[in-house]
Design an enzyme around this catalytic site. Structure first.
Site, PDB file in Angstrom:
ATOM      1  N   TYR A 175      -6.203   6.305  21.180  1.00 31.22           N
ATOM      2  CA  TYR A 175      -7.410   5.974  20.412  1.00 31.22           C
ATOM      3  C   TYR A 175      -7.715   4.480  20.397  1.00 31.22           C
ATOM      4  O   TYR A 175      -8.606   4.018  19.692  1.00 31.22           O
ATOM      5  CB  TYR A 175      -7.342   6.637  19.027  1.00 31.22           C
ATOM      6  CG  TYR A 175      -7.541   8.136  19.235  1.00 31.22           C
ATOM      7  CD1 TYR A 175      -8.793   8.710  19.188  1.00 31.22           C
ATOM      8  CD2 TYR A 175      -6.473   8.941  19.653  1.00 31.22           C
ATOM      9  CE1 TYR A 175      -9.001  10.048  19.499  1.00 31.22           C
ATOM     10  CE2 TYR A 175      -6.662  10.285  19.966  1.00 31.22           C
ATOM     11  CZ  TYR A 175      -7.937  10.822  19.884  1.00 31.22           C
ATOM     12  OH  TYR A 175      -8.150  12.144  20.215  1.00 31.22           O
TER      13      TYR A 175
ATOM     14  N   TYR B  28     -10.189  -9.872   9.431  1.00 30.87           N
ATOM     15  CA  TYR B  28     -10.695  -9.989   8.061  1.00 30.87           C
ATOM     16  C   TYR B  28     -11.333 -11.345   7.812  1.00 30.87           C
ATOM     17  O   TYR B  28     -12.270 -11.474   7.054  1.00 30.87           O
ATOM     18  CB  TYR B  28      -9.573  -9.765   7.046  1.00 30.87           C
ATOM     19  CG  TYR B  28      -9.196  -8.309   6.915  1.00 30.87           C
ATOM     20  CD1 TYR B  28     -10.086  -7.387   6.370  1.00 30.87           C
ATOM     21  CD2 TYR B  28      -7.966  -7.847   7.347  1.00 30.87           C
ATOM     22  CE1 TYR B  28      -9.763  -6.048   6.270  1.00 30.87           C
ATOM     23  CE2 TYR B  28      -7.627  -6.511   7.255  1.00 30.87           C
ATOM     24  CZ  TYR B  28      -8.529  -5.611   6.707  1.00 30.87           C
ATOM     25  OH  TYR B  28      -8.201  -4.291   6.615  1.00 30.87           O
TER      26      TYR B  28
ATOM     27  N   HIS C 184      -0.513  -0.248   5.866  1.00 27.34           N
ATOM     28  CA  HIS C 184      -0.773   0.759   6.905  1.00 27.34           C
ATOM     29  C   HIS C 184       0.342   1.791   7.037  1.00 27.34           C
ATOM     30  O   HIS C 184       1.048   1.846   8.037  1.00 27.34           O
ATOM     31  CB  HIS C 184      -1.059   0.088   8.263  1.00 27.34           C
ATOM     32  CG  HIS C 184      -2.115  -0.973   8.162  1.00 27.34           C
ATOM     33  ND1 HIS C 184      -2.379  -1.862   9.156  1.00 27.34           N
ATOM     34  CD2 HIS C 184      -2.973  -1.273   7.147  1.00 27.34           C
ATOM     35  CE1 HIS C 184      -3.355  -2.681   8.761  1.00 27.34           C
ATOM     36  NE2 HIS C 184      -3.724  -2.330   7.548  1.00 27.34           N
TER      37      HIS C 184
ATOM     38  N   GLN D  75       0.820  -1.225   0.000  1.00 31.23           N
ATOM     39  CA  GLN D  75       0.000   0.000   0.000  1.00 31.23           C
ATOM     40  C   GLN D  75       0.850   1.270   0.000  1.00 31.23           C
ATOM     41  O   GLN D  75       0.323   2.366  -0.073  1.00 31.23           O
ATOM     42  CB  GLN D  75      -0.898   0.018   1.254  1.00 31.23           C
ATOM     43  CG  GLN D  75      -1.850  -1.167   1.330  1.00 31.23           C
ATOM     44  CD  GLN D  75      -2.484  -1.322   2.710  1.00 31.23           C
ATOM     45  OE1 GLN D  75      -2.164  -0.597   3.643  1.00 31.23           O
ATOM     46  NE2 GLN D  75      -3.384  -2.280   2.842  1.00 31.23           N
TER      47      GLN D  75
ATOM     48  N   GLU E 107     -13.226   4.504  11.577  1.00 32.13           N
ATOM     49  CA  GLU E 107     -13.564   5.532  12.562  1.00 32.13           C
ATOM     50  C   GLU E 107     -13.354   6.951  12.051  1.00 32.13           C
ATOM     51  O   GLU E 107     -12.461   7.201  11.256  1.00 32.13           O
ATOM     52  CB  GLU E 107     -12.667   5.371  13.808  1.00 32.13           C
ATOM     53  CG  GLU E 107     -12.808   4.041  14.491  1.00 32.13           C
ATOM     54  CD  GLU E 107     -11.923   3.892  15.720  1.00 32.13           C
ATOM     55  OE1 GLU E 107     -11.084   4.782  15.980  1.00 32.13           O
ATOM     56  OE2 GLU E 107     -12.099   2.878  16.428  1.00 32.13           O
TER      57      GLU E 107
END
Ligand code: HEC
Length: 470
Positions: free
Chosen positions: A352, A363, A250, A183, A342
């Site tokens: 958080y 998943y 990520h 990613q 979120e």
């Protein structure tokens, strides 16, 4: 009642015999719920679980309770003690996914196209396609004062769009070496707020080594562009070599500038618990001076164990970050696992919660943690299940869409949508999907011209929304 009791016992017996812990939530549903609630959740002996009607309460906690406690009088097996709390929590997420999917299937989404006007609650718009086919994985767009735009392409190219939105075929040369990995790649771009005076452009990208194997992490630089050349490069944040990893997931990024500071994100890079570790950059939002120095009043500067640039922690992979112009509140959208994306209000020093609390599950449908709240951990303003795969976030400014002024616009990759979110007094009071199903939304940004720019992947394109009639 006479019928139900033995049935319940036999179900519980079956469950004990066959290691229920290993089952995925779909399998649990198929084996132990479908017989009464229907293979398609449509209901049978038990009610429909996807019609939005919850006899015993519609909140997550109430649905968990319905499953745990059951209702033997009415023929609903209590699952407490047979399923773990985590599995019951996963079941709630799973039922939420199915409920939403069923709703969306029954709903007509206008497929926006260039020649048609799309009607939404408050504004009607048209879509103009600026760039098609000649661009690869567009990731972020930034606006320069002269009307030009800069766009990143994930493989590593930084390119201009001219005033009319035409793509310059020649990329900027000499930009930092980017490692496109999973990613990650070249991601964020933004000019300094005083760009006209200082010429600084900031880039966020996957940086690291290729040999002997790829190890990368998110880093931030700034530099200037002369013609098509990147010059004067300075590091703003370059994590220590030991934080690089081979994970392809990520990376976070996204920048906000305010009062001489830069805020940016590094995702947890797949190292879930590292989001809770203040000695690591993973899963953190940072605040630095815009030249990379650490502000003296950052929340963890006096903690010798912590990285001093950290502003907030316990994040999974935030890929939307904006500051509200009216009150300076910092908002972030964050990818959850399966379910549990979120929207958060980011406050200094706060935790958080990832991965200790989450509204999502793994998943593969196995449970993750089973709890959604914990003392000392923040609750999201809203969470989305199924995941929208939140990416890109901006605020409507300018006067082209006046009834949307100051609403947040959040992109979603998986749900292929742009969602308009109205916040009043720090609370989300309304959400509306204003664009759907024309590609995975990677970035959404409101230009100084007041138009809404959307970067799409699969197919890779840049479009903008114009008020209908223009
Ligand atoms: C033997 C049949 C039966 C099985 C098996 C069963 N249910 Fe039920 N379920 C019912 C009935 C009947 C009701 C309605 C109870 C009532 O009216 O109070 C119900 C109610 C519920 C409710 C509350 C719905 C509402 O409107 O508030 C939930 C949630 C639920 N079931 C989930 C499940 C799940 C999850 C499973 C599998 C783990 C399951 N059920 C297995 C019969 C069953």
């Amino acid at each position: 009642m006479r019928l139900v009791f033995p049935l319940m016992l036999c179900l519980a017996g079956a469950a004990v015999g066959e290691d229920l812990q290993k089952l995925k939530v779909e399998e649990i549903y198929g084996k132990y719920c479908a017989s009464c609630h229907g293979a398609k959740f449509e209901g049978g002996q038990g009610g429909s679980l996807v019609d939005g009607v919850w006899k015993h309460g519609a909140s997550d906690a109430e649905i968990s309770r319905s499953i745990a406690k059951g209702n033997l009088q009415m023929g609903m097996t209590p699952w407490e003690g047979v399923l773990t709390d985590k599995q019951i929590r996963s079941m709630v997420i799973f039922l939420r996914e199915k409920e939403k999917q069923t709703m969306v299937e029954g709903m007509e989404f206008p497929v926006p196209s260039p020649d048609t006007v799309t009607n939404t609650e408050l504004h009607d718009y048209r879509i103009e396609t600026l760039v098609e086919s000649s661009i690869e994985r567009p990731w972020a767009i930034a606006f320069l004062p002269d009307g030009r735009k800069l766009v990143t392409e994930r493989p590593g190219r930084l390119r201009f769009l001219d005033k009319d939105g035409k793509l310059d075929p020649q990329p900027v040369e000499g930009t930092p070496e980017v490692i496109e990995h999973g990613q990650g790649g070249l991601m964020e771009v933004a000019p300094h707020p005083d760009y006209e005076k200082n010429g600084w452009i900031y880039l966020g990208f996957a940086e690291g080594v290729r040999e002997p194997e790829i190890r990368v992490i998110t880093a931030v630089v700034r530099g200037r562009i002369e013609g098509h050349r990147w010059t004067d490069q300075e590091w703003i944040y370059r994590p220590d070599d030991k934080f690089r990893s081979g994970a392809g997931v990520h990376f976070g990024t996204r920048f906000v500038f305010d009062k001489g500071y830069i805020y940016f994100v590094i995702g947890e890079r797949g190292g879930m618990m590292e989001a809770q570790d203040l000695a690591r950059p993973n899963g953190k939002i940072f605040r630095l001076h815009d030249d990379g120095r650490v502000p003296k009043d950052n929340p963890f500067v006096s903690n010798p164990e912590a990285l001093p640039g950290i502003w907030s922690h316990g994040h999974r992979n935030p890929q939307g970050l904006v500051m509200y112009p009216r009150d300076g509140a910092l908002y972030s959208t964050e990818h959850g696992p399966r379910g549990g994306d979120e929207l958060n209000l980011i406050l200094p020093g706060r935790n958080y919660g990832w991965p200790v609390i989450t509204y999502g599950m793994n998943y593969d449908g196995t449970p993750m943690v089973g709890i959604t709240e914990k003392e000392g951990m923040e609750q999201p303003l809203v969470h989305w299940t199924p995941s929208i795969a939140a990416c890109g976030l901006d605020i409507v400014t300018g006067d082209r869409f006046p009834k949307w002024k100051y609403d947040l616009l959040a992109g979603g990759l998986a749900q292929q949508e742009v969602r308009r979110i109205r916040i009043v007094d720090g609370k989300v009071v309304h959400q509306e999907i204003i664009l759907k199903n024309i590609g995975r939304v990677r970035d959404v940004a409101v230009g100084p011209d007041g138009l809404i720019y959307v970067l799409l992947n699969d197919p890779d394109r840049i479009v903008r929304l114009l008020p209908a009639g223009e």
